[in-house]
Design an enzyme around this catalytic site. Structure first.
Site, mmCIF file in Angstrom:
data_model
loop_
_atom_site.group_PDB
_atom_site.id
_atom_site.type_symbol
_atom_site.label_atom_id
_atom_site.label_comp_id
_atom_site.label_asym_id
_atom_site.label_seq_id
_atom_site.Cartn_x
_atom_site.Cartn_y
_atom_site.Cartn_z
ATOM 1 N N HIS A 351 1.049 -1.334 -0.179
ATOM 2 C CA HIS A 351 -0.026 -0.023 0.493
ATOM 3 C C HIS A 351 0.680 1.381 0.035
ATOM 4 O O HIS A 351 -0.039 2.023 0.337
ATOM 5 C CB HIS A 351 -0.795 0.014 0.975
ATOM 6 C CG HIS A 351 -1.884 -0.759 1.381
ATOM 7 N ND1 HIS A 351 -3.375 -0.812 0.553
ATOM 8 C CD2 HIS A 351 -2.026 -2.107 1.761
ATOM 9 C CE1 HIS A 351 -3.822 -1.605 1.178
ATOM 10 N NE2 HIS A 351 -2.933 -2.743 1.361
ATOM 11 N N LYS A 531 -8.990 13.499 4.663
ATOM 12 C CA LYS A 531 -8.062 12.234 4.412
ATOM 13 C C LYS A 531 -7.279 12.258 5.960
ATOM 14 O O LYS A 531 -7.071 13.730 5.395
ATOM 15 C CB LYS A 531 -7.386 11.862 3.379
ATOM 16 C CG LYS A 531 -6.571 13.739 2.993
ATOM 17 C CD LYS A 531 -6.228 13.416 1.556
ATOM 18 C CE LYS A 531 -7.281 13.510 0.398
ATOM 19 N NZ LYS A 531 -7.425 12.344 -0.481
ATOM 20 N N ARG A 532 -5.811 11.487 6.244
ATOM 21 C CA ARG A 532 -4.878 12.027 6.983
ATOM 22 C C ARG A 532 -4.205 13.141 6.859
ATOM 23 O O ARG A 532 -4.686 13.130 5.269
ATOM 24 C CB ARG A 532 -3.935 10.283 6.713
ATOM 25 C CG ARG A 532 -4.964 9.418 7.582
ATOM 26 C CD ARG A 532 -5.301 9.927 9.320
ATOM 27 N NE ARG A 532 -3.871 9.777 10.192
ATOM 28 C CZ ARG A 532 -3.633 9.164 11.102
ATOM 29 N NH1 ARG A 532 -4.579 8.012 10.858
ATOM 30 N NH2 ARG A 532 -2.501 9.232 11.832
ATOM 31 N N LYS A 537 -0.072 14.569 0.457
ATOM 32 C CA LYS A 537 -1.874 14.053 0.354
ATOM 33 C C LYS A 537 -1.659 15.876 0.579
ATOM 34 O O LYS A 537 -2.354 16.530 -0.008
ATOM 35 C CB LYS A 537 -2.112 14.295 1.654
ATOM 36 C CG LYS A 537 -2.116 12.563 1.355
ATOM 37 C CD LYS A 537 -2.522 12.192 2.484
ATOM 38 C CE LYS A 537 -2.765 11.028 3.094
ATOM 39 N NZ LYS A 537 -4.068 9.238 1.514
ATOM 40 N N THR A 639 -8.567 5.995 -1.972
ATOM 41 C CA THR A 639 -10.265 5.370 -1.678
ATOM 42 C C THR A 639 -11.337 6.428 -1.498
ATOM 43 O O THR A 639 -12.411 6.568 -2.278
ATOM 44 C CB THR A 639 -10.560 4.485 -0.705
ATOM 45 O OG1 THR A 639 -9.706 4.414 0.224
ATOM 46 C CG2 THR A 639 -9.506 2.479 -1.664
ATOM 47 N N LYS A 643 -14.971 7.241 -3.590
ATOM 48 C CA LYS A 643 -16.324 7.721 -3.150
ATOM 49 C C LYS A 643 -17.060 8.913 -3.574
ATOM 50 O O LYS A 643 -18.434 9.284 -3.798
ATOM 51 C CB LYS A 643 -16.388 7.880 -1.606
ATOM 52 C CG LYS A 643 -15.985 6.428 -0.668
ATOM 53 C CD LYS A 643 -15.027 6.336 0.527
ATOM 54 C CE LYS A 643 -14.916 5.257 0.607
ATOM 55 N NZ LYS A 643 -13.186 5.668 1.836
#
Ligand code: 26Q
Length: 794
Positions: A351, A531-532, A537, A639, A643
């Site tokens: 991952h 998200k985290r 990110k 992911t 969504k």
């Protein structure tokens, strides 16, 4: 049955209230009603669960065992009612009893036995395996405390313990009869030419089973979580000697093992307790698997015909050596047979490519905690070296460290990445040598998400419109959403689509008011990044661009601006200082902007605390724009991106992870693409002056950095962000500066598109219509065919 289902359910709820809870209706609290409803729903899962288990035994079916340190489940009650077709009946029953159904649902604690994407993927997979009829067990740890709760104090993250088991947990069945001894430490002696491990400590792993029911209750599997218990309550010898504290040690050790989830999602630290947790889960699972196998078979070499074991990242990668140990030491198989048997059973999912996230254990720690496994790892490594004799051997044991990625790779018959781009990078960058030695072993399995929870349950307005438009059946055949495309040109359909989104936004606006005290306009563009928090990110890129946008409005307040609400959500690892600084900045910027009368309703920034699965279920259906802006090459898949797409929110994003496949499915005209590619990013880093050059070329970015540096957002402490600004100028590994201008321009394209309702709603609807590929049912069917070799039982 459908005619009477409400009456029967009501009678069952009242029966549980009376006889299970011991409460009379006048005295029943919301908690009592929730428990009574949960038990009544649980009762209805038991029949399909038994039927599935019996069939698996009767037909001697191969089973998949999904080993994961994390299952980020969220709430269970509403999801279970949806899958059993009892959602509306349950609401009616509660209404008839004078209870607020929504409040009952939200009374359930959100089970957060995971950090983020990896844990939520495991939960979606459990639901999809039940839906497609894949006989399966999930194995994990029953953490007493899940992921910490997040609060903001003066804009900074503060962690408090999470306590989901404080109340009774109605979804699990304790199985004290399914318990195994887990050994640790001690020494290995040689007796009669055989290695014998004499452990120094042992704990008991005791099982708790939660049934997981699939769509329409056609199949159900088991999530088995292990609780650690002491082997002996205390050391009687020490106790009798009067050493009372030391006598309680075995108990204390055992309790700490399943006490708490490690809250890091990307930085790995070589903590002994973490290694013990990993072995605790893995050994308990493998002992359970072998016990079950032996009830029906005798020859352990047949194991791969009946058992597929999937390792969710390297966290359970000790499964390779542990399975060899159980087969050889405990069952008398020879090493070579054990090696072949283990490899034929095991699969490994990677991952992450981030080097700081790759698990490596000091041989000293590893050899102390698991002395027998240290020997087995050395033997695996030398077997592999001997057999393949490669020129540049990347060993499993190197520089006094055990590398869990290499160990998992060598011990697995298939290794998979989680998106097309990521799987290519796993081949080219992460394991190039092992890929050359084992061509064909690395395969791609693009992630997916369950449309039952993330569309049917979380977005009732849109789900209802979909069913009205194309009929039911899309829930477990998501490609049918393509049928919506024919209606996108229809003005009436677009109005309904828009109305569904607006209803969700109105509801979210009310919640934001209650939660953050900020009034937001439901007609504004809801722009969401949840998200985290991590540098790769790039929440920092988002907030810098938000400041630039704010500045631009202030320069021209009467311009024709599209009103926006910027929504952030997410937790930082407690020890990740840079991520915590970004959180602080977002909150500081929010306070400044939200108080500005010049920009007013044109721009608001909100950051509700404690983002979790339940908050995602509120935010995502109410989103207009999905922020997926990681530095190319760093996000394995994502992911959340799927969504948002399903719920009709177009993406602003980079060519990273599964964004690449989203872009391909939805078409470039329905996706706001910006930024460097993976190759461009790698090349850009070669220029040591890349960030300075990018900043000097961008007036908006210069202005933004200057405003922050001058303390505009931290008036009480003007130098608060000097370090952060300095890093953007001089240590910008994630290329925030270099991607700023194209991101800013892409946001301009978003505004232009949003200003034209027809263009926007069409784009949003096409995102939903083309999201079928991202159902986790597709992902699971693909694992079944390409990795597990398991047919559906349905
Ligand atoms: C490792 C050692 C010690 C302590 C913690 C950890 C640890 C825990 C969690 C390391 C990594 C994680 C989680 C990683 C994760 O969530 N990765 C995400 O997986 C998703 C599902 O495949 C992807 O969509 C995301 O892109 C990826 O970031």
């Amino acid at each position: 049955m459908p005619l009477l289902s409400t009456d029967v359910l009501r009678a069952d709820v009242l029966r549980h209230l009376t006889f299970t809870l011991g409460k009379d209706t006048p005295n029943a609290s919301r908690y009592d009603w929730r428990m009574a409803l949960s038990y009544a729903i649980r009762d209805r899962i038991v029949a399909p669960w038994f039927a599935s288990t019996r069939r698996t035994w009767a037909e001697d079916r191969k089973r998949v065992y999904y080993l994961s340190m994390e299952f980020l489940i969220g709430r269970i009650l509403e999801d279970a009612t949806v899958n059993l077709g009892l959602r509306d009946a349950a609401e009616a029953v509660m209404q008839a009893e004078g209870q607020d159904f929504r409040a009952i649902i939200e009374d359930e604690p959100d089970a957060a036995l995971g950090n983020g994407g990896l844990g939520r993927l495991a939960a979606c997979f459990m639901e999809s395996m039940a839906t497609v009829g894949c006989p399966a067990y999930g194995y994990g740890i029953r953490y007493e405390h899940g992921l910490f709760r997040q609060r903001f104090q003066g804009g900074q993250q503060v962690e408090t313990p999470e306590d989901w088991l404080k109340q009774a947990h109605p979804w699990e069945f304790a199985r004290p009869e399914s318990a195994y001894t887990i050994p640790f430490k001690g020494e290995v002696i040689t007796r009669d030419g055989r290695e014998v491990w004499q452990p120094g400590e042992t704990v008991i792993a005791s099982a708790h089973d939660t049934p997981v029911v699939g769509w329409q209750g056609k199949w159900a599997n088991t999530l088995r979580l292990w609780e650690a218990q002491p082997t002996t309550m205390f050391d009687l010898e020490r106790f009798n000697r009067g050493d009372y504290a030391a006598a309680a040690e075995p108990e204390a050790l055992a309790r700490t093992l399943s006490r708490v989830l490690y809250p890091d999602d990307t930085t790995y630290q070589g903590k002994e307790l973490r290694l013990k947790q990993e072995f605790f889960l893995t050994s308990a699972a493998l002992q359970d698997i072998l016990r079950r196998f032996k009830k029906a078979h005798t020859d352990l070499r047949d194991l791969p015909k009946h058992v597929a074991i999937q390792m969710n990242d390297t966290h359970p990668a000790i499964a390779g050596p542990e399975l060899i140990r159980l087969l050889t030491d405990e069952n008398g198989m020879g090493f070579d047979d054990a090696l072949d048997t283990a490899r034929a059973c095991l699969g490994y999912t990677n991952h992450t490519l981030l080097p700081e996230a790759l698990e490596r254990w000091a041989t000293f720690t590893f050899g102390t905690v698991l002395p027998r496994h240290m020997q087995i790892v050395e033997r695996i490594d030398s077997w592999h070296r001997r057999t393949y004799n490669p020129p540049h051997y990347i060993g499993v044991v190197k520089h006094h460290e055990v590398r869990m990625g290499e160990l998992a790779f060598v011990m697995a018959h298939k290794v998979n990445g989680v998106s097309a781009l990521h799987s290519d990078l796993v081949k080219q960058n992460l394991f190039p040598e092992l890929h050359r030695l084992h061509p064909g072993r690395i395969v791609n399995q693009t992630n997916g998400v369950t449309p039952r929870r993330w569309l049917k349950m979380a977005n009732r307005p849109l789900a209802g419109l979909i069913t009205d438009t194309i009929g039911s059946g899309w829930e477990d055949d998501l490609d049918r959403l393509k049928g919506l495309e024919a209606h996108v040109g229809d003005k009436g359909f677009r109005e309904h689509f828009d109305a569904a989104k607006r209803a969700n936004k109105v509801a979210l606006a009310g919640w934001i008011k209650a939660e953050c005290g900020v009034t937001v306009n439901p007609d504004a563009l809801f722009d969401v990044q949840v998200k985290r928090i991590h540098e790769y990110k790039r929440q920092l890129l988002n907030i810098l661009e938000t400041i630039a946008h704010w500045h631009a409005i202030r320069e021209n307040p009467t311009g024709n601006w599209v009103p926006r609400v910027k929504i952030f959500g997410g937790k930082s690892a407690p020890g990740y200082a840079v991520a915590k600084e970004i959180i602080h900045l977002i909150n500081d910027v929010a306070a400044t902007i939200n108080a500005d009368p010049v920009t007013g309703d044109l721009l608001k920034v909100v950051y509700p605390a404690n983002y979790n699965v339940s908050m995602a279920e509120r935010l995502i259906p109410a989103s207009d724009l999905s922020e997926q802006i990681s530095t190319a090459g760093k996000e394995a898949s994502g992911t959340g991106n799927m969504k948002f797409m399903m719920n009709g929110a177009p993406t602003i994003g980079t060519l990273d992870g599964a964004n690449v496949e989203i872009l391909q499915e939805v078409g470039a005209e329905n996706f706001f693409l910006f930024g460097m590619t993976t190759e461009e990013a790698m090349a850009r880093r070669q220029d040591p002056d890349h960030s300075r050059k990018a900043i000097e070329a961008s007036q908006p970015l210069q202005d933004v950095l200057q405003m922050i540096a001058e303390g505009l957002f931290s008036p009480g402490q003007k130098d608060r962000y000097h370090g952060l600004v300095h890093r953007v100028w001089h240590h910008d590994y994630f290329l925030v500066a270099s991607d700023f201008d194209t991101y800013h321009a892409a946001q301009g394209r978003v505004d232009a598109a949003y200003a034209d309702r027809d263009i926007w709603v069409k784009m949003a609807a096409l995102n939903t219509a083309r999201s079928g590929f991202f159902s986790s049912d597709r992902t699971i069917r693909s694992y079944m065919a390409e990795i597990w070799d398991i047919p559906s039982a349905l």
